[in-house]
Design an enzyme around this catalytic site. Structure first.
Site, short mmCIF file in Angstrom:
data_model
loop_
_atom_site.label_atom_id
_atom_site.label_comp_id
_atom_site.label_asym_id
_atom_site.label_seq_id
_atom_site.Cartn_x
_atom_site.Cartn_y
_atom_site.Cartn_z
N THR A 87 -14.82 -58.76 -6.37
CA THR A 87 -15.71 -59.70 -7.05
C THR A 87 -17.15 -59.26 -6.86
O THR A 87 -17.63 -59.15 -5.73
CB THR A 87 -15.51 -61.12 -6.51
N GLU A 120 -9.84 -49.91 -4.03
CA GLU A 120 -10.36 -51.09 -4.71
C GLU A 120 -11.69 -50.78 -5.39
O GLU A 120 -11.96 -51.26 -6.50
CB GLU A 120 -10.53 -52.23 -3.70
N ASN A 156 -13.20 -65.98 -8.75
CA ASN A 156 -14.44 -65.42 -8.20
C ASN A 156 -15.29 -66.43 -7.45
O ASN A 156 -16.06 -66.07 -6.55
CB ASN A 156 -15.25 -64.76 -9.31
N GLU A 192 0.83 -1.20 0.00
CA GLU A 192 0.00 0.00 0.00
C GLU A 192 0.88 1.26 0.00
O GLU A 192 1.84 1.36 0.78
CB GLU A 192 -0.88 -0.05 1.25
N GLY A 238 -4.63 -59.81 5.66
CA GLY A 238 -4.19 -58.68 4.84
C GLY A 238 -4.56 -57.34 5.47
O GLY A 238 -5.20 -57.29 6.53
N TYR A 261 -8.61 4.65 13.86
CA TYR A 261 -8.61 4.20 15.26
C TYR A 261 -7.20 3.77 15.61
O TYR A 261 -6.37 3.46 14.74
CB TYR A 261 -9.60 3.04 15.45
N LYS A 274 -9.08 2.55 -2.03
CA LYS A 274 -9.37 1.84 -0.78
C LYS A 274 -10.78 2.20 -0.32
O LYS A 274 -11.19 3.37 -0.39
CB LYS A 274 -8.34 2.23 0.27
N CYS A 322 -5.44 -3.28 2.25
CA CYS A 322 -5.20 -3.39 3.68
C CYS A 322 -6.46 -3.56 4.54
O CYS A 322 -7.02 -4.64 4.60
CB CYS A 322 -4.37 -2.20 4.17
N ARG A 357 -25.04 -48.31 13.19
CA ARG A 357 -25.73 -49.30 12.38
C ARG A 357 -26.07 -50.56 13.19
O ARG A 357 -27.17 -51.13 13.04
CB ARG A 357 -24.85 -49.68 11.17
#
Length: 634
Positions: free
Chosen positions: A471, A464, A435, A46, A353, A121, A115, A170, A337
């Site tokens: 499957t 995945e 599968n 500024e 796994g 203040y 501005k 500003c 749930r």
């Protein structure tokens, strides 16, 4: 500017108060430095042409004329630079003086932005000298041609309309009704703030928070240039604390009491896409005039670091906190749930796994949350042709360490009988061979759940599901999928976190699970070892999770994802490898949508999820042709 990236900078030149000639030279030098670095938009502090701390000198015609002459010199000496330059100066118009940003490009003044909010203040007494630009919509001609003088104006690139910016100064940022709110509503993707914010204890932290918050609230790039060296220290100190943020994230920062350029890149196409996704983002109401400029589109070298693991926090403390939160979210979802279905037992197929291990850990937490005994967790291991001793042993040890009820049901004979029933040659190791095992396991789990009045807990993860690596009506199906929105790279960190806080017996097993190659174990083992490694078949999950994040969360086109991946995985995967698996990602993602269209319920964990009832709704027969066409143009 390729792919929507715009290199921007906030600059803090060293100045002398009221020495406009000296300040112009410093500004010109900084502009040339920025241009050499590839910057296309440079914002300065500024009133930097005069200095912010001139006091009553702002009422002197000598200073005002000197500022205008300095701006003319800046325009002349940066005419060969194809960058937008925004210095600040006092500009007299009519009977008022305005604190303005001058928007300069290739030797021309595009507009003057006054501005709006003039502080009066504390240490600030700007109303003694300056008028507010609120409501001002005038035309000025300081150099013989007309330019807008208004706070409500936008500057738009003809070649890349998404690169549209607005300006505030500003104090404009610090008020409840910041001009940037209107500017962004009317189409600004970038906000430039020319500032002279003095430094006091605690202000830097608040300033940083304010800039980041405003950029996030407005879904914009925010460029904040702060005054520094050379401003008068009669009553204040200025630190040059410049900041660059995009959509809530801090991209770059000059620490307080540093000078020079703070550089980063905004992704304006990403911002445009995010605003379209947010249906609550306000529509334009025609409250601003637009000034267009011509700028050559050039490749933008990225200085930002691109994380190779966008789903995973990088700091140890933040990652641990995130992992704990995710585990609580998963457990809370499952607990709700179980209560709703009046089921007191959880049934999980445990393979040894990563995914089933995480589901087992979540289910154990859920039972604790419901004040149910751990024996209500029924861990079912179902060895068959491809099961190895290592994974089978880990499955047993996990169940024992967690206090679960362990059941082992060897499905080899049942699958062999099924082969006989349908006339399949067991020596033919094809999709049917694989599968049949997956669907037999699901049938066993569903029937056990009926026996014990329990829920079958799904173990499949987000990665995945994206690739369709499941499957159909086999491991694809469950009664509640706790991992459904957790990507594989994050699954690994969740299990690692669980190991870090576990007792010795459980920790040892979890660490061995982490060390085991990811595999469905559907093909016969070789010499007792896993013969079917998932990542050899579908590609590295690190890459696929990266692709998934940028394709779904930000809707980036494949060419842009490739570019980011090349940066993120430099030295790990070459360009051709990334390209190969990116093509595979899109092929599989489109072809496997039919599996995602009928997913079981599961809790949303992060910003990317594939629930057909929530975040991702896509026809199962959509074509991937457009997404794959880029590969033919390499």
């Amino acid at each position: 500017m390729k792919d929507g990236f715009i290199k921007v900078a906030a600059g803090t030149p060293a100045i002398r108060v009221a020495d406009c000639t000296y300040n112009a030279a410093r500004i010109i030098a900084l502009a040339r430095e920025a241009d050499a670095a590839g910057v296309r938009l440079l914002v300065l502090p500024e009133l930097c042409i005069t200095g912010y701390t001139c006091g009553d000198l702002f009422l002197q015609q000598t200073l005002l004329s000197g500022a205008l002459s300095a701006l003319a010199r800046i325009l002349e000496e940066t005419a060969e630079l194809d960058l937008l330059l925004l210095p600040g100066l006092p500009f007299p118009f009519g009977s008022k003086l305005y604190n303005c940003a001058a928007v300069c490009h290739k030797g021309k003044l595009l507009g003057l932005v006054p501005k709006t909010h003039i502080p009066n203040y504390g240490e600030f007494y700007e109303r003694r000298h300056f008028a507010s630009g609120a409501g001002l919509c005038e035309t000025a001609a300081p150099f013989g041609y007309a330019v807008p003088l208004s706070a409500n104006q936008l500057f738009a690139c003809r070649a890349l309309p998404a690169f549209t910016f607005g300006v505030e100064i500003c104090e404009d940022l610090w008020v409840p009704d910041a001009p940037s709110s209107l500017l962004c509503r009317e189409g600004a993707a970038v906000i430039a703030n020319l500032s002279a914010s003095d430094e006091v204890i605690g202000k830097a932290e608040y300033r940083r928070l304010l800039v980041c918050t405003q950029s996030g609230r407005l879904v914009c790039g925010y460029l904040y240039a702060d005054a520094g060296e050379g401003e008068s220290t009669t009553d204040m100190v200025f630190s040059g604390h410049s900041l660059i943020a995009q959509n809530g994230a801090l991209l770059a920062e000059h620490a307080p009491f540093s000078q020079g350029l703070c550089i980063a890149e905004f992704d304006v196409l990403c911002l445009a896409s995010e605003r379209r996704r947010m249906t609550t983002y306000p529509q334009r109401q025609g409250g601003c005039q637009t000034v267009f400029f011509d700028m050559e589109l050039r490749p933008c070298a990225l200085s930002r670091r691109v994380s190779a693991s966008p789903f995973v926090p990088e700091g140890d403390a933040e990652r641990a906190e995130r992992c704990e939160l995710i585990l609580r979210m998963q457990a809370t979802g499952l607990a709700t749930r179980m209560q709703a279905t009046h089921c007191a037992q959880a049934v999980i197929g445990v393979s040894g796994g990563l995914d089933s291990t995480l589901a087992l850990l979540v289910a154990a937490r859920t039972l604790d949350l419901l004040s149910l005994p751990r024996k209500n967790l029924v861990a079912v291991t179902m060895p068959c042709f491809g099961t190895t001793r290592r994974t089978r042993t880990n499955a047993h040890r996990l169940a024992q360490a967690l206090g679960a009820t362990l059941r082992e049901i060897d499905i080899t004979a049942a699958v062999a009988q099924h082969f006989k029933d349908i006339g399949h040659d067991p020596a033919l190791h094809d999709t049917t061979f694989e599968n049949c095992q997956a669907r037999e396991r699901t049938q066993v789990l569903m029937d056990i759940a009926n026996q014990v009045n329990g829920l079958v807990i799904g173990t499949g993860d987000l990665s995945e599901l994206a690739l369709g690596w499941a499957t159909y009506n086999g491991d694809h199906m469950s009664m509640y999928g706790v991992n459904a929105s957790v990507p594989k790279t994050l699954v690994r960190h969740l299990v690692r976190y669980a190991a870090d806080i576990a007792e010795d017996a459980l920790r040892t097993t979890l660490l061995d699970v982490l060390d085991t190659p990811v595999s469905p174990e559907l093909l016969p083992a070789k010499d007792g070892e896993i013969s079917q490694v998932t990542e050899d078949l579908v590609g590295p999950y690190a890459l696929h999770d990266f692709f998934l994040y940028y394709a779904l969360r930000w809707a980036f086109p494949p060419e842009k994802i490739l570019r980011l991946a090349e940066s993120a995985f430099a030295g790990v995967y070459d360009s051709e490898t990334i390209r190969k698996w990116l093509q595979n990602f899109y092929r599989r993602f489109f072809r496997q949508q039919f599996k995602r269209s009928c997913l079981p319920d599961g809790p949303k964990i992060g910003s990317v999820t594939l629930s057909p009832r929530g975040d991702w709704r896509m026809p199962s027969d959509a074509s991937a042709a457009l997404w794959l066409a880029w590969a033919e143009q390499k």
